[in-house]
Scaffold this active site. Structure first.
Site, PDB file in Angstrom:
ATOM      1  N   GLY A 185     -20.225 -52.293   7.343  1.00  0.00           N
ATOM      2  CA  GLY A 185     -21.227 -51.461   7.995  1.00  0.00           C
ATOM      3  C   GLY A 185     -22.497 -52.256   8.210  1.00  0.00           C
TER       4      GLY A 185
ATOM      5  N   SER B 274     -18.721 -55.528  -0.454  1.00  0.00           N
ATOM      6  CA  SER B 274     -19.723 -54.913   0.428  1.00  0.00           C
ATOM      7  C   SER B 274     -20.337 -56.012   1.287  1.00  0.00           C
ATOM      8  CB  SER B 274     -20.798 -54.174  -0.386  1.00  0.00           C
ATOM      9  OG  SER B 274     -21.322 -55.001  -1.410  1.00  0.00           O
TER      10      SER B 274
ATOM     11  N   ALA C 282     -28.297 -52.099   5.403  1.00  0.00           N
ATOM     12  CA  ALA C 282     -28.984 -50.863   4.996  1.00  0.00           C
ATOM     13  C   ALA C 282     -28.181 -49.605   5.287  1.00  0.00           C
ATOM     14  CB  ALA C 282     -30.373 -50.756   5.628  1.00  0.00           C
ATOM     15  N   SER C 283     -26.891 -49.764   5.557  1.00  0.00           N
ATOM     16  CA  SER C 283     -26.048 -48.576   5.772  1.00  0.00           C
ATOM     17  C   SER C 283     -25.688 -47.897   4.454  1.00  0.00           C
ATOM     18  CB  SER C 283     -24.765 -48.955   6.518  1.00  0.00           C
ATOM     19  OG  SER C 283     -23.995 -49.872   5.766  1.00  0.00           O
ATOM     20  N   GLY C 284     -25.818 -48.625   3.342  1.00  0.00           N
ATOM     21  CA  GLY C 284     -25.497 -48.047   2.038  1.00  0.00           C
ATOM     22  C   GLY C 284     -24.288 -48.665   1.366  1.00  0.00           C
ATOM     23  N   LYS C 285     -23.770 -49.748   1.914  1.00  0.00           N
ATOM     24  CA  LYS C 285     -22.561 -50.379   1.372  1.00  0.00           C
ATOM     25  C   LYS C 285     -22.708 -50.760  -0.095  1.00  0.00           C
ATOM     26  CE  LYS C 285     -22.644 -53.778   4.229  1.00  0.00           C
ATOM     27  NZ  LYS C 285     -23.926 -53.379   4.847  1.00  0.00           N
ATOM     28  N   SER C 286     -23.757 -51.504  -0.411  1.00  0.00           N
ATOM     29  CA  SER C 286     -23.944 -51.990  -1.778  1.00  0.00           C
ATOM     30  C   SER C 286     -24.190 -50.846  -2.754  1.00  0.00           C
ATOM     31  CB  SER C 286     -25.102 -52.995  -1.834  1.00  0.00           C
ATOM     32  OG  SER C 286     -24.793 -54.162  -1.104  1.00  0.00           O
TER      33      SER C 286
END
Length: 202
Positions: free
Chosen positions: A32, A103, A35-39
């Site tokens: 993604g 990620s 800053a999509s939230g993967k991590s």
């Protein structure tokens, strides 16, 4: 690739390793935008699975660039090599009966497909998770200030701004970090693993 090498198989079979560890290995590949939230989702998923007896290890896009991939930049060629290396590393974890949670932005489909093929060749599960998030939302979050710098021209070839992101066509799982909570995203991934009999929780 060197030609004067020979693959040396071990004496532990896949079945023996699964028996001793307690579950098979696999790779959960999160892709993604930045800053999509993967991590964040990967961290929560790792914690959730470990606490329930599933051996899990997280491979993070930024972290590996401090060591293994410290020689790579962000050109398309370097991004290809970055994902090629991590595809192999994740496969090694999966082969060791570890659930590898990666990620990485991994913006190009062909690179993600290549990582999938590495696993398929050895009969290892590869679960692609698309962390969906509109670029406007990711840019508004911008926890590292990267979008701002990219807009200012300070970062070249930044995914979503000046470099492309090729969204998955048929991922195993889609989570929407802009409409779902972290807990809901983790729950969706875990439910998929349970439905496919890939894990057993303690």
């Amino acid at each position: 690739m060197a030609t004067n090498i020979t693959f040396h198989p071990g004496s532990v079979t896949k079945e023996e390793r699964i028996k001793f560890v307690g579950h098979p290995g696999m790779t959960i590949w999160m892709t993604g935008l930045s800053a999509s939230g993967k991590s964040t989702i990967a961290c929560a998923l790792e914690q959730y699975l470990l606490q329930r007896g599933v051996t899990t290890y997280r491979l993070d896009g930024d972290n590996v660039r401090f060591g293994l991939n410290s020689d790579l930049g962000f050109s398309e060629q370097d991004r290809n090599e970055n994902i090629r290396r991590i595809g192999h590393v994740a496969k090694l974890f999966a082969d060791a009966c570890v659930v590898a949670v990666t990620s990485f932005i991994s913006p190009y489909r062909k690179d993600r497909d290549q990582a999938r093929e590495f696993h398929k060749k050895d009969g290892l599960p590869f679960i692609e998770v698309y962390v969906e998030c509109p670029v406007e939302v990711a840019e508004q979050r911008d926890p590292k200030g990267l979008y701002k710098r990219a807009r200012a021209g300070e970062i070249k070839e930044f995914t979503g701004i000046s470099a492309p992101y090729e969204a998955p066509i048929s991922p195993e799982i889609v989570v929407s970090s802009h409409t779902q909570s972290i807990e809901e995203c983790v729950e969706k991934i875990v439910n998929y693993l349970l439905e496919k009999d890939l894990i057993t929780l303690k």
